[in-house]
Motif scaffolding. Structure first.
Motif, mmCIF file in Angstrom:
data_model
loop_
_atom_site.group_PDB
_atom_site.id
_atom_site.type_symbol
_atom_site.label_atom_id
_atom_site.label_comp_id
_atom_site.label_asym_id
_atom_site.label_seq_id
_atom_site.Cartn_x
_atom_site.Cartn_y
_atom_site.Cartn_z
ATOM 1 N N HIS A 127 0.875 -1.175 0.000
ATOM 2 C CA HIS A 127 0.000 0.000 0.000
ATOM 3 C C HIS A 127 0.909 1.221 0.000
ATOM 4 O O HIS A 127 1.554 1.537 0.998
ATOM 5 C CB HIS A 127 -0.910 -0.021 1.224
ATOM 6 C CG HIS A 127 -1.825 -1.208 1.267
ATOM 7 N ND1 HIS A 127 -3.052 -1.218 0.645
ATOM 8 C CD2 HIS A 127 -1.666 -2.438 1.824
ATOM 9 C CE1 HIS A 127 -3.621 -2.399 0.834
ATOM 10 N NE2 HIS A 127 -2.805 -3.158 1.540
ATOM 11 N N LEU A 128 0.974 1.896 -1.133
ATOM 12 C CA LEU A 128 1.919 2.994 -1.318
ATOM 13 C C LEU A 128 1.328 4.289 -0.771
ATOM 14 O O LEU A 128 0.397 4.850 -1.347
ATOM 15 C CB LEU A 128 2.260 3.140 -2.801
ATOM 16 C CG LEU A 128 2.770 1.862 -3.492
ATOM 17 C CD1 LEU A 128 3.049 2.136 -4.965
ATOM 18 C CD2 LEU A 128 4.007 1.329 -2.801
ATOM 19 N N GLU A 129 1.871 4.754 0.324
ATOM 20 C CA GLU A 129 1.373 5.964 0.973
ATOM 21 C C GLU A 129 2.147 7.201 0.563
ATOM 22 O O GLU A 129 1.696 8.316 0.793
ATOM 23 C CB GLU A 129 1.429 5.794 2.492
ATOM 24 C CG GLU A 129 0.548 4.649 2.995
ATOM 25 C CD GLU A 129 0.639 4.462 4.493
ATOM 26 O OE1 GLU A 129 1.482 5.146 5.130
ATOM 27 O OE2 GLU A 129 -0.127 3.639 5.030
ATOM 28 N N ARG A 130 3.316 7.008 -0.018
ATOM 29 C CA ARG A 130 4.131 8.125 -0.481
ATOM 30 C C ARG A 130 4.964 7.653 -1.667
ATOM 31 O O ARG A 130 5.095 6.448 -1.906
ATOM 32 C CB ARG A 130 5.039 8.650 0.626
ATOM 33 C CG ARG A 130 6.026 7.608 1.157
ATOM 34 C CD ARG A 130 6.845 8.144 2.302
ATOM 35 N NE ARG A 130 5.987 8.451 3.440
ATOM 36 C CZ ARG A 130 5.617 7.557 4.344
ATOM 37 N NH1 ARG A 130 5.997 6.288 4.229
ATOM 38 N NH2 ARG A 130 4.847 7.895 5.347
ATOM 39 N N LYS A 131 5.529 8.590 -2.401
ATOM 40 C CA LYS A 131 6.347 8.234 -3.559
ATOM 41 C C LYS A 131 7.561 7.437 -3.101
ATOM 42 O O LYS A 131 8.351 7.898 -2.286
ATOM 43 C CB LYS A 131 6.795 9.491 -4.288
ATOM 44 C CG LYS A 131 7.600 9.218 -5.551
ATOM 45 C CD LYS A 131 7.983 10.514 -6.250
ATOM 46 C CE LYS A 131 8.818 10.236 -7.492
ATOM 47 N NZ LYS A 131 9.183 11.498 -8.189
ATOM 48 N N PRO A 132 7.728 6.216 -3.604
ATOM 49 C CA PRO A 132 8.854 5.383 -3.174
ATOM 50 C C PRO A 132 10.202 5.957 -3.601
ATOM 51 O O PRO A 132 10.335 6.581 -4.659
ATOM 52 C CB PRO A 132 8.598 4.042 -3.875
ATOM 53 C CG PRO A 132 7.131 4.055 -4.177
ATOM 54 C CD PRO A 132 6.803 5.482 -4.488
ATOM 55 N N GLU A 133 11.196 5.752 -2.758
ATOM 56 C CA GLU A 133 12.561 6.120 -3.087
ATOM 57 C C GLU A 133 13.302 4.904 -3.604
ATOM 58 O O GLU A 133 13.052 3.775 -3.169
ATOM 59 C CB GLU A 133 13.277 6.684 -1.856
ATOM 60 C CG GLU A 133 12.643 7.966 -1.316
ATOM 61 C CD GLU A 133 13.391 8.503 -0.118
ATOM 62 O OE1 GLU A 133 14.412 7.883 0.282
ATOM 63 O OE2 GLU A 133 12.970 9.545 0.426
ATOM 64 N N VAL A 134 14.220 5.133 -4.539
ATOM 65 C CA VAL A 134 14.982 4.046 -5.140
ATOM 66 C C VAL A 134 16.465 4.276 -4.884
ATOM 67 O O VAL A 134 17.001 5.337 -5.229
ATOM 68 C CB VAL A 134 14.727 3.939 -6.652
ATOM 69 C CG1 VAL A 134 15.527 2.783 -7.245
ATOM 70 C CG2 VAL A 134 13.241 3.773 -6.939
ATOM 71 N N THR A 135 17.104 3.302 -4.277
ATOM 72 C CA THR A 135 18.550 3.346 -4.065
ATOM 73 C C THR A 135 19.187 2.289 -4.946
ATOM 74 O O THR A 135 18.943 1.088 -4.773
ATOM 75 C CB THR A 135 18.905 3.078 -2.591
ATOM 76 O OG1 THR A 135 18.279 4.067 -1.771
ATOM 77 C CG2 THR A 135 20.414 3.125 -2.390
ATOM 78 N N VAL A 136 19.978 2.739 -5.896
ATOM 79 C CA VAL A 136 20.625 1.817 -6.831
ATOM 80 C C VAL A 136 22.036 1.524 -6.341
ATOM 81 O O VAL A 136 22.816 2.443 -6.089
ATOM 82 C CB VAL A 136 20.667 2.420 -8.246
ATOM 83 C CG1 VAL A 136 21.338 1.443 -9.218
ATOM 84 C CG2 VAL A 136 19.255 2.753 -8.720
ATOM 85 N N PRO A 137 22.397 0.251 -6.192
ATOM 86 C CA PRO A 137 23.740 -0.100 -5.710
ATOM 87 C C PRO A 137 24.838 0.434 -6.628
ATOM 88 O O PRO A 137 24.640 0.573 -7.842
ATOM 89 C CB PRO A 137 23.734 -1.634 -5.702
ATOM 90 C CG PRO A 137 22.295 -2.009 -5.685
ATOM 91 C CD PRO A 137 21.573 -0.941 -6.437
ATOM 92 N N GLU A 138 25.976 0.712 -6.055
ATOM 93 C CA GLU A 138 27.117 1.195 -6.829
ATOM 94 C C GLU A 138 27.512 0.147 -7.866
ATOM 95 O O GLU A 138 27.557 -1.049 -7.596
ATOM 96 C CB GLU A 138 28.297 1.476 -5.898
ATOM 97 C CG GLU A 138 29.498 2.103 -6.591
ATOM 98 C CD GLU A 138 30.611 2.446 -5.630
ATOM 99 O OE1 GLU A 138 31.697 2.840 -6.101
ATOM 100 O OE2 GLU A 138 30.394 2.331 -4.407
ATOM 101 N N GLY A 139 27.796 0.633 -9.069
ATOM 102 C CA GLY A 139 28.204 -0.258 -10.147
ATOM 103 C C GLY A 139 27.058 -0.899 -10.898
ATOM 104 O O GLY A 139 27.285 -1.712 -11.803
ATOM 105 N N VAL A 140 25.839 -0.532 -10.530
ATOM 106 C CA VAL A 140 24.648 -1.103 -11.159
ATOM 107 C C VAL A 140 23.865 0.005 -11.864
ATOM 108 O O VAL A 140 23.756 1.120 -11.345
ATOM 109 C CB VAL A 140 23.743 -1.787 -10.119
ATOM 110 C CG1 VAL A 140 22.463 -2.314 -10.774
ATOM 111 C CG2 VAL A 140 24.483 -2.910 -9.418
#
Length: 306
Positions: A144-157
Motif C-alpha cells: 500500500h503505497l502511501e508516499r512516492k517510493p525512493e529508489v537506491t541503486v547499488p554502486e556499479g549497477v
C-alpha cells in the motif's frame, strides 16, 4: 449434480462463481474477465474445463493442466452457497480421471496438484480424505503505497528500461536463469515464454526494467499496470545467482513501485513462493509488503517413479 460441457458462453457465470468463492474467504477477489479469458485460451474446453451444475445452477468449476515431466495440476472452485454438498469431491474425481488419461513416459513419477486458499471451508479435510498431502505454500503480497517510493541503486549497477523488442531474448535468459533454482522450475522455450509473459493483454514495455553490471544483464522486473486484480502487478522480478545479495532486487522492486505510483496506482501486488530459496519473502516484507492471502498446494501421487 450434473457435469455440463463448457463453452465460451459460460465465461461470465464461471467468473461470477470464482469471484464469489474468493469473496467468501477474503472479502475481495483478484479474478477479472481478462485473466479468465486468457486462461481459457490455453485450454481444450471439452477435455480440460469442468462445470458442474446443481439444482439448475452452476455450482462448481475446475480446470486441468499438464505442466510436463509428470507434473499435473488442477484448480477448482465451489460456490459458497453449496459448500458441504459433495461438489469438492466431485471435482477431485473428475480431474483425477482426466489426469489418468495423460500419456506420461514410463518410469516417470506422476502427481496431481491442487491449490486452495487457506481458510476455504472444508479444504483441510477434503484433500487428505482423498489422498492428498500439503506440498507447498504460496503468498499473494500487497504494498500500500502511501508516499512516492525512493529508489537506491547499488554502486556499479544501472537500472534502465529494457529495449523492446530487441532485448526480449536476453530477458528470457535472465528470467530463466533467475528462477532456475526455484521449486519445480522448468525452463520454457522462448516462444512459449514470450507468449505467456509479453504477449498478454496489457503488456507495457515501459514497465519492464533491467539491471546491468557492466555489459551484463544481472536482473529484470517485468511489471503490469493492472493484472491479477485491480492493482499494479509485479509479474517477474529476478536476479541471476551471481549478482544476488547486492541490493539489485530491492532497487528493481522500488523502481516499479515508483513508476506505478507516478501513474496513480496506490496498491501493487505479486505472488511468491513462501519457501523461496532466495529469501524473496524477506525482501518484500522489508519493502513494506504484507500478506493478502496464502494458497496451499496439495499433491497426490498417481504413479511412482520406476
Amino acid at each position: 449434480m450434473n457435469r455440463v460441457r463448457a463453452t465460451h458462453d459460460d465465461l461470465a457465470r464461471v467468473l461470477e462463481l470464482a469471484q464469489a468463492a474468493d469473496l467468501a474467504v477474503l472479502g475481495e477477489t483478484d479474478w477479472t474477465e481478462t485473466e479468465l479469458r486468457e486462461e481459457w485460451e490455453a485450454y481444450d474446453l471439452e477435455r480440460d474445463v469442468f462445470l458442474v451444475e446443481l439444482d439448475g445452477r452452476l455450482a462448481a468449476y475446475a480446470t486441468f493442466e499438464n505442466r510436463g515431466g509428470g507434473r499435473l495440476s488442477a484448480d477448482g472452485y465451489v460456490h459458497p452457497d453449496v459448500i458441504g454438498r459433495g461438489l469438492g469431491g466431485e471435482l477431485l474425481r473428475l480431474t483425477e480421471a482426466r489426469a489418468l488419461e495423460e500419456d506420461v513416459p514410463a518410469g516417470t513419477r506422476v502427481s496431481l496438484q491442487n491449490a486452495t486458499l487457506r481458510g476455504m471451508p472444508g479444504a483441510e479435510t477434503l484433500y487428505p480424505a482423498h489422498g492428498y498431502r500439503v506440498e507447498r505454500h504460496f503468498w499473494r503480497m500487497v504494498a500500500h503505497l502511501e508516499r512516492k517510493p525512493e529508489v537506491t541503486v547499488p554502486e556499479g549497477v544501472e537500472i534502465r528500461l529494457a529495449r523492446d523488442p530487441e532485448e526480449r531474448g536476453l530477458l528470457h535468459e535472465v528470467v530463466e536463469d533467475a528462477f532456475g533454482d526455484h521449486w519445480e522450475s522448468r525452463r520454457l522455450p522462448f516462444e512459449e515464454w514470450e507468449k505467456e509473459t509479453l504477449g498478454v493483454e496489457g503488456f507495457d514495455p515501459s514497465l519492464v526494467w533491467v539491471a546491468t553490471v557492466g555489459d551484463e544483464l544481472a536482473g529484470t522486473n517485468i511489471s503490469y499496470w493492472k493484472r491479477n486484480g485491480d492493482w499494479g502487478w509485479v509479474g517477474r522480478l529476478g536476479v541471476r545467482r551471481e549478482y544476488r545479495r547486492r541490493g539489485i532486487a530491492e532497487a528493481l522492486l522500488q523502481t516499479s513501485f515508483r513508476e506505478l505510483w507516478q501513474r496513480g496506482e496506490r496498491r501493487v501486488a505479486l505472488g511468491v513462493d513462501a519457501q523461496s530459496p532466495t529469501g524473496a519473502t524477506r525482501l518484500y516484507e522489508k519493502a513494506g509488503m504484507t500478506l493478502f492471502f496464502e494458497a496451499i498446494v496439495y499433491e497426490k501421487e498417481l504413479r511412482g517413479s520406476a
